[in-house]
Scaffold this motif. Structure first.
Motif, short mmCIF file in Angstrom:
data_model
loop_
_atom_site.label_atom_id
_atom_site.label_comp_id
_atom_site.label_asym_id
_atom_site.label_seq_id
_atom_site.Cartn_x
_atom_site.Cartn_y
_atom_site.Cartn_z
N LYS A 110 0.85 -1.19 0.00
CA LYS A 110 0.00 0.00 0.00
C LYS A 110 0.89 1.25 0.00
N PRO A 111 1.23 1.74 -1.17
CA PRO A 111 2.12 2.91 -1.24
C PRO A 111 1.46 4.17 -0.68
N ASN A 112 2.27 5.00 -0.06
CA ASN A 112 1.81 6.31 0.40
C ASN A 112 1.88 7.24 -0.81
N ARG A 113 0.72 7.72 -1.22
CA ARG A 113 0.67 8.50 -2.47
C ARG A 113 1.37 9.85 -2.36
N VAL A 114 1.40 10.43 -1.17
CA VAL A 114 2.13 11.69 -1.00
C VAL A 114 3.60 11.46 -1.31
N THR A 147 -2.74 10.77 6.35
CA THR A 147 -2.99 11.46 7.61
C THR A 147 -2.58 12.93 7.48
N LEU A 148 -2.87 13.70 8.52
CA LEU A 148 -2.46 15.09 8.55
C LEU A 148 -0.94 15.22 8.43
N PHE A 149 -0.21 14.29 9.06
CA PHE A 149 1.25 14.30 8.98
C PHE A 149 1.72 14.14 7.53
N ASP A 150 1.06 13.24 6.78
CA ASP A 150 1.41 13.04 5.37
C ASP A 150 1.26 14.34 4.59
N TYR A 151 0.14 15.01 4.81
CA TYR A 151 -0.11 16.27 4.10
C TYR A 151 0.88 17.36 4.56
N PHE A 152 1.22 17.35 5.84
CA PHE A 152 2.18 18.31 6.38
C PHE A 152 3.54 18.13 5.69
N ASP A 183 12.62 16.01 -1.41
CA ASP A 183 12.51 14.57 -1.53
C ASP A 183 12.58 13.91 -0.15
N GLY A 184 13.41 14.46 0.73
CA GLY A 184 13.51 13.93 2.09
C GLY A 184 12.21 14.09 2.86
N PHE A 185 11.56 15.27 2.74
CA PHE A 185 10.26 15.46 3.38
C PHE A 185 9.23 14.50 2.80
N ALA A 186 9.31 14.26 1.50
CA ALA A 186 8.39 13.32 0.87
C ALA A 186 8.59 11.90 1.38
N ALA A 187 9.82 11.57 1.77
CA ALA A 187 10.12 10.22 2.25
C ALA A 187 9.58 9.96 3.65
N LEU A 188 9.47 10.99 4.47
CA LEU A 188 9.08 10.79 5.86
C LEU A 188 7.79 9.99 6.05
N PRO A 189 6.69 10.28 5.33
CA PRO A 189 5.48 9.48 5.54
C PRO A 189 5.69 7.99 5.26
N THR A 190 6.45 7.66 4.22
CA THR A 190 6.69 6.24 3.92
C THR A 190 7.63 5.62 4.93
N ILE A 191 8.62 6.36 5.40
CA ILE A 191 9.53 5.81 6.42
C ILE A 191 8.74 5.47 7.68
N ILE A 192 7.88 6.39 8.11
CA ILE A 192 7.10 6.14 9.33
C ILE A 192 6.11 5.00 9.11
N LYS A 193 5.45 4.97 7.96
CA LYS A 193 4.53 3.88 7.65
C LYS A 193 5.26 2.55 7.61
#
Length: 198
Positions: free
Chosen positions: A36-40, A94-99, A128-138
């Motif tokens: 389930k990829p994080n689309r953000v 989540t809100l964090f993903d959008y943040f 790119d690093g900010f974009a990676a954070l949601p997937t790293i946490i997931k």
């Protein structure tokens, strides 16, 4: 010298094939609904490297070192598009993903205002690093929602490209260093239980 250049080109080509093999597994699992990829993350992972590659070329970076940056943008674009095919592959944002996505977009915005391609490349790596954070946490919380081999393939692909960097400067190496760190972090996240992290 010709042999050295030929070897460099083959390393980049081999790196591309390994990346494609890794993403093929990810796409397969996304279509099955097990990944389930994080689309953000994937949308921004596609956008930032494509812009980064353009900035690197405009800064006079080596073509063969920059090819890998473009590939690192095209691959997430495929994953992002495939995530819409199977409703089971959707990861609720989540809100964090959008943040994180908003911060990544702000960093991308600085690319448009930067007069220096070198500064633009750095902002794109930050984005790119900010974009990676949601997937790293997931991946840390729910490693079963990721295709682990994809990140291993990504790491191997980056390691193969490193010898192709002709000059270690920001234009040629910033994105490669970022990709190396991102893949190592994601590998730790998805394999954390196997390597003893709780």
């Amino acid at each position: 010298m010709v042999l050295d250049i030929a070897l460099v080109h083959w390393l980049v080509i081999l790196s591309a094939f390994i990346s494609i093999a890794g993403v093929t597994a990810y796409v397969r699992d996304t279509l099955r609904g097990t990944t389930k990829p994080n689309r953000v993350s994937y949308a921004l992972w596609a956008f930032a490297p494509l812009l980064g590659g353009a900035a690197a070329i405009s800064a006079g970076a080596d073509f063969w070192a920059t090819v890998r940056v473009f590939i690192s943008g095209l691959i997430p674009l495929v994953v992002f598009l495939v995530s819409f095919v199977n409703p089971q592959s959707y990861w609720k944002l989540t809100l964090f993903d959008y943040f994180c996505g908003a911060f990544a977009i702000v960093a991308l915005g600085f690319w448009g205002f930067a007069n220096s391609p070198v500064i633009a490349i750095l902002f794109l790596a930050v984005a790119d690093g900010f974009a990676a954070l949601p997937t790293i946490i997931k991946a840390w919380k729910f490693p079963e929602t990721e295709t682990k081999i994809t990140y291993v393939a990504g790491l191997v692909a980056v390691l193969l490209v490193l010898p192709s960097i002709p000059v270690w400067n920001i234009e040629n190496s910033a994105f490669q260093i970022y990709l190396l760190l991102a893949n190592v972090t994601l590998i730790i996240a998805v394999y954390r239980k196997q390597i003893g992290f709780k």
